[in-house]
Write an enzyme that holds these catalytic residues in place. Structure first.
Site, PDB file in Angstrom:
ATOM      1  CG  HIS A  18      -1.913  -1.017   1.372  1.00 30.90           C
ATOM      2  ND1 HIS A  18      -2.051  -1.815   2.476  1.00 30.90           N
ATOM      3  CD2 HIS A  18      -2.890  -1.413   0.512  1.00 30.90           C
ATOM      4  CE1 HIS A  18      -3.062  -2.658   2.306  1.00 30.90           C
ATOM      5  NE2 HIS A  18      -3.584  -2.438   1.112  1.00 30.90           N
ATOM      6  CE  LYS A  42     -12.815  -7.085   4.069  1.00 30.35           C
ATOM      7  NZ  LYS A  42     -12.265  -6.391   2.914  1.00 30.35           N
ATOM      8  NE  ARG A  92      -2.102  -7.671  -4.675  1.00 34.21           N
ATOM      9  CZ  ARG A  92      -2.890  -8.053  -3.667  1.00 34.21           C
ATOM     10  NH1 ARG A  92      -2.383  -8.254  -2.486  1.00 34.21           N
ATOM     11  NH2 ARG A  92      -4.179  -8.224  -3.850  1.00 34.21           N
ATOM     12  CB  SER A 130      -4.106  -6.796   4.590  1.00 36.19           C
ATOM     13  OG  SER A 130      -3.789  -5.499   4.165  1.00 36.19           O
TER      14      SER A 130
HETATM   15  O1  PNS Z   1      -8.700  -3.079   0.429  1.00 35.83           O
HETATM   16  P1  PNS Z   1      -9.975  -3.569  -0.210  1.00 35.83           P
HETATM   17  O2  PNS Z   1     -10.702  -4.483   0.749  1.00 35.83           O
HETATM   18  O3  PNS Z   1      -9.743  -4.186  -1.546  1.00 35.83           O
HETATM   19  O4  PNS Z   1     -10.896  -2.266  -0.422  1.00 35.83           O
HETATM   20  C1  PNS Z   1     -12.204  -2.413  -0.940  1.00 35.83           C
HETATM   21  C2  PNS Z   1     -12.967  -1.070  -0.922  1.00 35.83           C
HETATM   22  C3  PNS Z   1     -13.053  -0.537   0.514  1.00 35.83           C
HETATM   23  C4  PNS Z   1     -12.252  -0.056  -1.775  1.00 35.83           C
HETATM   24  C5  PNS Z   1     -14.378  -1.369  -1.500  1.00 35.83           C
HETATM   25  O5  PNS Z   1     -14.949  -2.421  -0.786  1.00 35.83           O
HETATM   26  C6  PNS Z   1     -15.299  -0.173  -1.455  1.00 35.83           C
HETATM   27  O6  PNS Z   1     -15.169   0.729  -2.247  1.00 35.83           O
HETATM   28  N1  PNS Z   1     -16.236  -0.163  -0.490  1.00 35.83           N
HETATM   29  C7  PNS Z   1     -17.180   0.901  -0.296  1.00 35.83           C
HETATM   30  C8  PNS Z   1     -18.586   0.504  -0.708  1.00 35.83           C
HETATM   31  C9  PNS Z   1     -18.790   0.704  -2.196  1.00 35.83           C
HETATM   32  O7  PNS Z   1     -18.588   1.768  -2.744  1.00 35.83           O
HETATM   33  N2  PNS Z   1     -19.216  -0.378  -2.877  1.00 35.83           N
HETATM   34  C10 PNS Z   1     -19.432  -0.350  -4.305  1.00 35.83           C
HETATM   35  C11 PNS Z   1     -18.255  -0.955  -5.052  1.00 35.83           C
HETATM   36  S1  PNS Z   1     -17.972  -2.660  -4.554  1.00 35.83           S
END
Ligand code: PNS
Length: 168
Positions: A18, A42, A92, A130
């Protein structure tokens, strides 16, 4: 030229991968908001406050170019609220691509004014996430060079028994 970008994620915890993506984003954007997504459904190892604290510690030398924040609900709504129209996601391997494409296209459908930029992570961090770091720490494995010293200490505090048994 856009000067404000959001690097969203769960950051449970923040990794060197990150940090690498954030450093790359700072070469292109004036300001990067590291935004911790709060998802009540989650299960996470670290609380939102702990995750924010670890990110702030990692970026303590960046002064005003990095801001750490959290958001609940849709990412695109958060982006609109803070007047950012760029989302940064790290890639990645090819395996990341399918999910990232879905996420980017859904976000575009939800708000056409917001673009997703993908940045390639440094090859040293291609294999880390992570999740894999938590799995290693939970079993007493070393996380040296994969997270900051501060995060490594926080992981040891979460899994004291594993670290007592391990010599790493
Ligand atoms: O580190 P991650 O878990 O890949 O991050 C995921 C994240 C937080 C970017 C994604 O889950 C997100 O944007 N969540 C907010 C809810 C949302 O906008 N959902 C619509 C797209 S899935």
């Amino acid at each position: 030229m856009p000067n404000l970008a959001i690097l969203p994620g769960s950051f449970d915890p923040i990794t060197m991968g990150h940090l690498d993506i954030a450093e790359r984003a700072l070469k292109v954007f004036d300001k990067v908001i590291i935004a911790v997504g709060i998802n009540p459904y989650k299960k996470t190892l670290f609380t939102v406050e702990e995750r924010i604290d670890m990110i702030e510690n990692a970026f303590k030398d960046h002064n005003k170019r990095v801001k750490v924040d959290s958001f609940e609900g849709l990412l695109v709504d958060y982006a609109e609220k803070i007047k950012a129209n760029v989302l940064i996601r790290g890639l990645r391997a090819v395996s990341d691509f399918e999910w990232e494409l879905q996420l980017a296209l859904l976000n575009r459908k939800l708000n056409r004014n917001i673009e997703t930029f993908f940045l390639m992570t440094g090859y040293r961090y291609l294999y880390i996430s992570s999740n894999i770091i938590k799995a290693s720490a939970q079993a007493g494995g070393s996380v040296e060079d994969l997270v900051t010293d501060y995060v490594a200490q926080k992981l040891r505090e979460k899994f004291p028994e594993a670290y007592k048994k391990s010599k790493r």
